[in-house]
Design a protein around this motif. Structure first.
Motif, PDB file in Angstrom:
ATOM      1  N   ALA A 175       0.807  -1.220   0.000  1.00 18.60           N
ATOM      2  CA  ALA A 175       0.000   0.000   0.000  1.00 18.60           C
ATOM      3  C   ALA A 175       0.839   1.269   0.000  1.00 18.60           C
ATOM      4  N   VAL A 176       2.061   1.208   0.521  1.00 18.21           N
ATOM      5  CA  VAL A 176       2.883   2.418   0.622  1.00 18.21           C
ATOM      6  C   VAL A 176       3.817   2.606  -0.569  1.00 18.21           C
ATOM      7  N   LEU A 177       3.756   1.714  -1.543  1.00 21.42           N
ATOM      8  CA  LEU A 177       4.623   1.856  -2.711  1.00 21.42           C
ATOM      9  C   LEU A 177       4.258   3.086  -3.531  1.00 21.42           C
ATOM     10  N   LEU A 178       2.981   3.430  -3.530  1.00 18.66           N
ATOM     11  CA  LEU A 178       2.518   4.613  -4.245  1.00 18.66           C
ATOM     12  C   LEU A 178       1.630   5.417  -3.312  1.00 18.66           C
ATOM     13  N   LYS A 179       2.103   6.572  -2.893  1.00 20.79           N
ATOM     14  CA  LYS A 179       1.347   7.456  -2.011  1.00 20.79           C
ATOM     15  C   LYS A 179       0.886   8.675  -2.794  1.00 20.79           C
ATOM     16  N   TRP A 180      -0.427   8.873  -2.848  1.00 22.87           N
ATOM     17  CA  TRP A 180      -0.988   9.977  -3.608  1.00 22.87           C
ATOM     18  C   TRP A 180      -1.026  11.243  -2.757  1.00 22.87           C
ATOM     19  N   THR A 181      -0.555  12.349  -3.346  1.00 28.18           N
ATOM     20  CA  THR A 181      -0.599  13.645  -2.689  1.00 28.18           C
ATOM     21  C   THR A 181      -1.048  14.688  -3.707  1.00 28.18           C
ATOM     22  N   PRO A 182      -1.684  15.768  -3.255  1.00 25.70           N
ATOM     23  CA  PRO A 182      -2.070  16.837  -4.184  1.00 25.70           C
ATOM     24  C   PRO A 182      -0.890  17.404  -4.968  1.00 25.70           C
ATOM     25  N   LYS A 183       0.294  17.392  -4.361  1.00 23.41           N
ATOM     26  CA  LYS A 183       1.481  17.940  -5.010  1.00 23.41           C
ATOM     27  C   LYS A 183       1.812  17.185  -6.296  1.00 23.41           C
ATOM     28  N   MET A 184       1.545  15.884  -6.309  1.00 25.95           N
ATOM     29  CA  MET A 184       1.849  15.091  -7.494  1.00 25.95           C
ATOM     30  C   MET A 184       1.055  15.574  -8.697  1.00 25.95           C
TER      31      MET A 184
END
Length: 218
Positions: free
Chosen positions: A192-201
């Motif tokens: 689950a932590v391999l791809l962390k979504w953030t608004p900055k992306m």
């Protein structure tokens, strides 16, 4: 010849449409038939993972234990968690809102999503791309990306070494194993932590752009 082809396609569409609870699953096959070209596709529908690499097609039971939806305008992320005895697989559908698209090619998009992991392109065929990534802990895993168009992407990861090698053979050498098993060796928390979504992306990273214009800044 054109009328004969139209008649055959129409008949197939009627047959497919009459099948209960499987219309969504057969839609990719119908679309591939009418385009008349060798193709690739990857979908998760009706509790089954569907994968096609040219003439080879596989369906694999994919129990969805959880579905998560996130909104990072102008991007919608749908994550489906697939639990296997060997580990956890994540299937993600990334959908651009109306008026937006993915600004970059598949490789650049993967670089941005999984930064700062080390990424290597293993194979590309049609709209299907296979990558090998190295996690922060030193583990390697496979990522399969299906690029329908500039409006959406499908991601499937983390694939174990055996699955990645088999898919490489399929995509590069045209092998077609009777049974294709796509497995993971990572637990749920690790995957689950391999791809962390953030608004900055989405905003600063220029992942998305306006249709027919420059990258959007929100």
């Amino acid at each position: 010849m054109g009328w004969i082809l139209f008649t055959i396609v129409t008949q197939r569409y009627v047959i497919i449409s009459s099948m209960k609870s499987s219309g969504t699953f057969f839609l990719p096959l119908f679309l591939l038939f009418i385009t008349g070209c060798a193709a690739t596709s990857m979908y998760l529908t009706g509790g089954e993972l569907f994968l096609q690499v040219e003439e080879c097609r596989w369906t694999t039971p994919a129990k969805r234990v959880q579905r998560e939806t996130s909104l990072l305008p102008p991007l919608r992320i749908e994550r489906k968690i697939i639990e296997r005895e060997s580990g956890t697989l994540l299937f993600e559908r990334l959908l651009a809102e109306s008026g937006y698209r993915f600004h970059n090619g598949v490789r650049r998009t993967v670089d941005m999503l999984f930064s700062p992991l080390k990424i290597e392109t293993v194979a590309t065929l049609g709209n299907l791309s296979l990558f090998e990534l190295r996690s922060r802990s030193g583990k390697t895993f496979g990522l399969l990306v299906y690029n329908g168009n500039k409006k959406w992407l499908h991601l499937l990861y983390p694939l174990n070494g055996k699955s990645r090698t088999t898919l490489e053979q399929v995509m590069q050498h045209g092998t077609c194993p009777k049974n294709l098993r796509i497995e993971s060796e990572m637990g749920r928390d690790e995957a689950a932590v391999l791809l962390k979504w953030t608004p900055k992306m989405v905003i600063v990273g220029n992942l998305m752009g306006k249709t027919g214009g420059r990258p959007g800044r929100r």
